[in-house]
Design an enzyme around this catalytic site. Structure first.
Site, mmCIF file in Angstrom:
data_model
loop_
_atom_site.group_PDB
_atom_site.id
_atom_site.type_symbol
_atom_site.label_atom_id
_atom_site.label_comp_id
_atom_site.label_asym_id
_atom_site.label_seq_id
_atom_site.Cartn_x
_atom_site.Cartn_y
_atom_site.Cartn_z
ATOM 1 N N ASP A 345 -70.038 54.725 9.053
ATOM 2 C CA ASP A 345 -70.487 55.914 9.768
ATOM 3 C C ASP A 345 -71.637 55.501 10.682
ATOM 4 O O ASP A 345 -72.576 54.820 10.249
ATOM 5 C CB ASP A 345 -70.946 57.002 8.799
ATOM 6 N N LEU A 346 -71.564 55.916 11.958
ATOM 7 C CA LEU A 346 -72.609 55.583 12.923
ATOM 8 C C LEU A 346 -73.824 56.474 12.681
ATOM 9 O O LEU A 346 -73.706 57.706 12.650
ATOM 10 C CB LEU A 346 -72.096 55.773 14.352
ATOM 11 N N ASP A 388 -67.518 60.186 14.249
ATOM 12 C CA ASP A 388 -68.090 58.839 14.264
ATOM 13 C C ASP A 388 -67.857 58.127 12.938
ATOM 14 O O ASP A 388 -68.612 57.220 12.581
ATOM 15 C CB ASP A 388 -69.589 58.911 14.561
#
Length: 791
Positions: A345-346, A388
């Site tokens: 996950d960004l 994301d």
């Protein structure tokens, strides 16, 4: 002898009409552009050939027509030339029809359409051959048997009729223009055939009528050429039922052959050739149909595979989507080999969309996909699960997967070049592998739990799944569910931690603290359920309940004669709610509590969000008469400039400033030791006109230090933990007993405008930054009449 006047008139009319038709088609060919122009050029050339044929036949017919009343005209050579010209113009007309835009979209379509014309034309020619040959001889002695070249004209006319019919009956609406064009070409071809027959043997009447017919057909085709723009699309679909033409053609050919045999006729070479052509054309047409059907089936299979792949592919990044990842997970589970799932996950990607826009966000996600594809091993499957969030399925053990995850941590954390400047993002990674038996859903859940744990532990890190995560998640889920009904089930209660006056250590106030006792879970710590309430949106409801309960208890104490004030903690989410000021005013009014007896405590964390909005909210709250305390001062958020602007009344020194520094003695002086940081905050608070409370006082040494620094109020374990209301009431009673020592004054409320001309900084009407920092010398000494009597 001179030609008959009727023949001269017919010839002149035919020539004029034919010339007009040629001019129209030539102009149409020049006017067209693109691929449509080629078809009109072929039509114009065919018209020119037909016009030349017509003029040649008319000239010969007019110059030699005097012989017709007495003997057959010796025009066999001219008739053969006319028949040949008719055949050439007919073929050119057919090619022009096939090249018309929208008629044949491909070479295969044109071939099928031409074969359809051959099948219909051959059947039509065979029927004509049966009718006009022995023994039927429909035209009798006028049958042009002396000119073999007429056979070419008849073949051309039959093919033109067949092609025109197959096109007209298949073209989609509007079909009128193409039908008129095909009809004109058919009439012109038949007229040319009749002209050749008239010149050969039939006589001047047939010649004149055929010439007019040829000219009329050319004019009709020319007018239709101006009309059609573009023609309707011819529908040739292999899956449609378009084989009726073959059945009709074979039925006509078989019926005419049977009739010919019944009449005593015989089949010569022409009949055999016609039948053979019909058979081979049908076989070729069916072969093309079968070939096209197979190609169509292959295209369907390719499209199905393509769409199936699209259904498992993310359109933005080109990686697999959630379906594709599930497919790979099931294949891995069926194979039984070791697999590791990385959930990525960004961190902070939402700010990219908010600040730079979704176009930049999409470009960043596409770049993440490229970096993932370029840094994975063969056999690894990278997927974008949505937003994301990404995932990587890796065959192998946790050790290899850990090395790849470390590499991805650095690769995805690099800069993302954009037109407005480079972006830098970090990534959190959760890692999980199969348990005792492969379970796809369980593996996904474990990877998500590991990712969540990586987020909670500070982001930009890798966390492997641990069974503890499950227990924490289950407890969290249970707490969230049970917390929603805790108020209705009467499971919440308030305890009150005393605030003591120094150095007498008599209780003069209390901080209301929320406690939760669940019948099955037992006592739930506030540091566990308060953050959970903030995340799930329950904090406003809990805060309203605490406010009313604290005001109700404070009202009871004041009614019993206790001189006390109560502070209530306010979360940032409550403080920024527009209706919170109204809730505070309603609680004070409902429980008949003087506003100065209620203190609202705001943590330094609220200062770090939006200072201007916080000042507006605090100013509105102070207008109701309540006092504002800044809790945990010194934890690292507030600055001196912010402290000057904030409309507050009380500073509560953080426990770290009291406990983490050893008390020191004044240089060159005797007396008690004091805490330097507490002394600095005390001086700062008094300079700003604020009262100061030392939190976390746990030992007598710390007490002596804060007293030496001049602090008048303290709070901490040394004075008592959070106790029920009745216990604090007993402490208040003991402090006011006749034998009790007098206590120091409590923090004073903000003076009313009507009682004093001095206005505290940050109050209504005086800006906090520009207000004079005049300290009321009597602040804190007029809290109540009881303190005045004690004084």
């Amino acid at each position: 002898m001179h030609p008959p006047p009727g023949m001269i008139g017919a010839s002149a009319l035919s020539a004029l009409v034919a010339l007009a038709a040629g001019g129209l088609l030539t102009a149409a060919a020049r006017r067209r552009v693109g691929p449509h122009r080629q078809a009109y050029a072929l039509l114009a050339v065919a018209t020119a050939v037909a016009l030349l044929t017509l003029l040649t036949g008319l000239v010969v017919a007019l110059t030699r027509s005097g012989h017709w009343p007495h003997e057959p005209p010796p025009h066999i050579g001219v008739a053969s030339a006319v028949a040949l010209g008719t055949a050439v113009s007919g073929l050119l007309f057919c090619l022009g029809l096939l090249r018309m835009l929208g008629v044949a979209g491909s070479a295969g379509s044109a071939a099928r359409l031409a074969l359809d014309g051959v099948i219909l034309g051959t059947a039509l020619w065979f029927v004509g051959w049966v009718l006009f040959s022995e023994p039927t001889r429909l035209l009798g002695d006028a049958t042009p048997v002396a000119c073999p070249a007429i056979l070419l004209g008849s073949v051309s006319a039959a093919l033109s009729i067949g092609l025109a019919a197959s096109m007209v009956f298949r073209v989609s609406a509007p079909r009128r223009g193409l039908a008129v064009l095909a009809t004109g070409i058919t009439v012109a071809t038949c007229g040319g055939l009749g002209l050749a027959a008239g010149l050969c043997q039939a006589g001047p009447v047939v010649t004149s009528i055929s010439a007019v017919t040829l000219a009329g057909g050319l004019l009709t085709a020319a007018l239709a050429g101006h009309w059609i723009d573009p023609p309707g699309q011819v529908a040739i679909d292999v899956i449609r039922h378009d084989g009726e033409y073959g059945v009709v053609s074979m039925a006509a050919l078989a019926g005419s052959a049977i009739y010919h045999l019944l009449q005593g006729g015989q089949f010569d070479a022409l009949g055999v050739v016609a039948g053979s052509v019909e058979g081979f054309a049908l076989v070729a047409r069916q072969y093309l149909t079968l070939h096209e059907a197979r190609a169509y089936a292959r295209r369907l299979a390719d499209r199905e595979a393509h769409f199936r792949e699209l259904a498992h592919t993310d359109a933005l990044t080109g990686l697999a989507n959630r379906r594709g990842l599930l497919r790979a997970l099931h294949r891995c589970a069926e194979g039984g080999g070791p697999c590791v799932l990385l959930s990525l996950d960004l961190d902070g990607f939402k700010h990219v969309n908010d600040m730079r826009g979704h176009d930049v966000g999409d470009a960043v996600l596409a770049e993440v996909g490229r970096r993932l594809r370029g840094n994975l091993r063969p056999g690894d499957v990278a997927a974008r699960l949505g937003g994301d969030e990404f995932a990587v399925l890796m065959p192998g053990g946790p050790t290899e997967a850990g090395a790849v995850a470390e590499r991805l941590l650095g690769v995805l954390g690099g800069g993302y070049e954009q037109p407005e400047g480079a972006l830098f993002l970090s990534v959190s990674i959760g890692l999980a592998s199969w348990g005792e038996t492969p379970d796809v859903e369980l593996l996904l859940r474990h990877a998500d739990l590991a990712l969540r744990y990586a987020k909670q532990r500070g982001k930009n890190r890798i966390e492997r799944y641990d069974g503890t995560y499950d227990r924490l998640l289950r407890r969290r889920t249970t707490l969230e569910h049970e917390l929603r009904g805790a108020i209705e089930r009467d499971e919440l209660r308030l305890v009150f931690q005393p605030v003591a006056s120094l150095p007498s250590v008599r209780p003069v106030g209390a901080e209301a603290l929320l406690r939760w006792h669940h019948p099955e879970l037992g006592n739930v710590r506030p540091d566990e359920f308060i953050p959970l309430a903030e995340e799930c949106g329950m904090i406003a409801k809990l805060g309203a309940w605490v406010l009313h309960q604290a005001c109700r208890q404070l009202s009871r104490w004041l009614a019993e004669g206790h001189d006390v004030w109560v502070s209530v903690n306010v979360s940032p989410r409550e403080l920024h709610a527009s209706e919170y000021v109204v809730q505070v005013a309603e609680a004070l009014r409902a429980h008949h509590v003087p506003p100065q007896r209620l203190v609202l405590e705001v943590t330094e964390h609220a200062v770090a969000t939006d200072l201007d909005e916080l000042i507006r909210r605090l100013t509105a709250l102070r207008l109701t008469g309540v006092r504002i305390a800044l809790d945990d001062f010194g934890a690292g958020y507030s600055s001196l400039g912010q402290l000057r602007r904030l409309p507050i009344d009380i500073l509560k020194i953080d426990h770290g400033l009291v406990a983490e520094h050893e008390p020191v003695r004044p240089v060159g002086r005797d007396g008690p030791a004091f805490a330097p940081m507490v002394d600095i905050v005390m001086r700062l608070g008094h300079q700003f006109g604020l009262e100061v409370i030392a939190e976390g006082v746990t030992t007598r040494t710390e007490l002596a230090a804060v007293v030496a620094a001049g602090c008048r109020f303290g709070q901490g374990a040394l004075f008592g933990w959070g106790v029920p209301a009745e216990h604090l009431e007993a402490m208040l009673e003991a402090a006011t007993s006749p034998g009790a020592r007098p206590r120091r004054p409590t923090p004073a409320p903000r003076p009313e405008k009507g009682a004093s001309e001095q206005v505290r900084p940050g109050a209504a009407g005086v800006p906090a930054r520009d207000a004079p920092r005049t300290v009321d010398q009597n602040v804190g000494s007029v809290d109540s009449s009881r303190e005045m009597r004690q004084a």
